[in-house]
Enzyme design. Structure first.
Site, PDB file in Angstrom:
ATOM      1  CE1 TYR A 144      38.281 -43.828 -45.752  1.00  0.00           C
ATOM      2  CE2 TYR A 144      36.443 -42.683 -44.918  1.00  0.00           C
ATOM      3  CZ  TYR A 144      37.813 -42.506 -44.948  1.00  0.00           C
ATOM      4  OH  TYR A 144      38.518 -41.745 -44.699  1.00  0.00           O
ATOM      5  CD  GLU A 146      28.361 -49.417 -41.798  1.00  0.00           C
ATOM      6  OE1 GLU A 146      29.251 -49.061 -40.579  1.00  0.00           O
ATOM      7  OE2 GLU A 146      27.537 -49.175 -41.703  1.00  0.00           O
TER       8      GLU A 146
END
Ligand code: NAD
Ligand code: UDP
Ligand code: UDP
Length: 312
Positions: A144, A146
């Site tokens: 989520y 990155e």
């Protein structure tokens, strides 16, 4: 009247945005694959002459003609985004590429729902937009965090490379009616547990803090950002700077629901940030925006919604 595409339009924030833009007289195209969103969130809009619903996964190309795009498609709660982490990254990254490609072709202004998670477990408090963050690249939250960071990179590269008109908002914890009851986020968990008389699950010792923004305030911020002058691309923080510990949140929920539920303590999830609070100076200065709804009032609205939903 503008033709507006909302990806993730059947989700919690997306459905409130659909309502707002229909109310403002726009022509809304809601695109969703219903992974975490639901038709019931937008059922009341179906049949409206300026509302259209399309089942589509944003990781695949989409050819439509619109003036503006709000890109919200992405599961937002840890339970959901960790269920299929590869799909989560694909949604953020391939979804952003497709929506940016679409914006480029039709010359649409495009808005990205980014997140406070780009700051990770921050060393700077409260977080300003210039802080680069402290994110674990290989942990369970990374798909989520990155994914959203890469989406921001793509937005700014499309702006530099193709002169796209972009708007990036970093959303901090937001709550309100239409959150999914099994969403796993703290506000919905505590309210559902309190209404069912189940134990309230505090992760860790409950001293970690968050700041909670009511959905109506957040949607107002989105619209102001989308309507702002072209030179304001962001990223702009949006959230409520008033901070509470999870123990304080639990006490508030117990009081407002008159619940007899007890607190139970569970292990703190991996990489759970200790503290999170937005610095919203930029949004105040550039957009004249700040949250107006107090936690107590927002919680009452949300509790009413869950009472009806659960028949409690
Ligand atoms: P949500 O899960 O209710 O909404 C996300 C929507 O996107 C759902 O309707 C889901 O079905 C849809 N979706 C997921 N993957 C898709 C795909 N591949 N193709 C098409 N649709 C897809 O969550 P939300 O709270 O409404 O969050 C909306 C956006 O705001 C997300 O991008 C999220 O990352 C961001 N955000 C939310 C918060 C918050 O506190 N609510 C905080 C930070 C960022
Ligand atoms: N794309 C899309 N809708 C459009 C235009 C493009 O979904 O109306 C997708 C397209 O499939 C492509 C992506 O957006 O993979 C990026 O488009 P861009 O034009 O930037 O790159 P290219 O087509 O050169 O790869
Ligand atoms: N949390 C909790 N009990 C729950 C769900 C969450 O104590 O039932 C805690 C969680 O560990 C975190 C905070 O509440 O410290 C906010 O969690 P949420 O998942 O809502 O959002 P995020 O961690 O993404 O800010």
């Amino acid at each position: 009247m503008k033709r507006v595409l909302i990806t993730g339009g059947a989700g919690f924030l997306g459905s409130h945005l659909c309502d707002r833009l229909i109310k403002d007289g726009h022509d809304v195209l809601c695109v969703d694959n219903f992974f975490t969103g639901s038709k019931t969130n937008i059922a009341h809009l179906i049949g409206h002459p300026y509302f259209e619903l399309m089942r589509h996964d944003v990781t695949f190309p989409l050819y439509v003609e619109v003036d503006r795009i709000y890109n919200l498609a992405c599961p937002a709660s840890p339970i959901h985004y960790q269920h299929d982490p590869v799909q989560t990254t694909k949604t953020s990254v391939h979804g952003a590429i497709n929506m940016l490609g679409l914006a480029k072709r039709v010359k649409a202004r495009i808005f990205q729902a980014s997140t406070s998670e780009v700051y990770g477990d921050p060393e700077e408090h409260p977080q300003t937009e210039s802080y680069w963050g402290r994110v674990n690249p290989i942990g369970p939250r990374s798909c989520y965090d990155e994914g959203k960071r890469c989406a921001e990179t793509l937005f700014f590269d499309y702006q530099r490379q193709h002169d796209l008109d972009i708007k990036v908002v970093r959303i901090f914890n937001t709550y309100g009616p239409r959150m999914h009851p099994n969403d796993g986020r703290v506000v919905s968990n505590f309210i559902v547990q309190a209404l069912r008389g189940e134990d309230i699950t505090i992760y860790g010792d409950g001293s970690q803090s968050r700041s909670f923004c009511y959905v109506d305030d957040m949607i107002e911020g989105f619209v102001r950002m989308m309507d702002s002058e072209r030179s304001l691309s962001g990223p702009v923080n949006m959230g409520n700077p008033v901070e509470f510990t999870m123990l304080e949140l639990a006490e508030n929920v117990l009081r407002l629901t008159n619940s007899k539920s007890k607190l139970t303590f569970k292990p703190l999830p991996t990489d759970d940030p200790r503290q999170r609070q937005p610095n919203i100076t930029l949004a105040k200065e550039k957009l004249g925006w700040e949250p107006k709804v107090r936690l107590e009032d927002g919680l009452k609205e949300t509790i009413d919604y869950f009472r009806k939903l659960l028949g409690a």
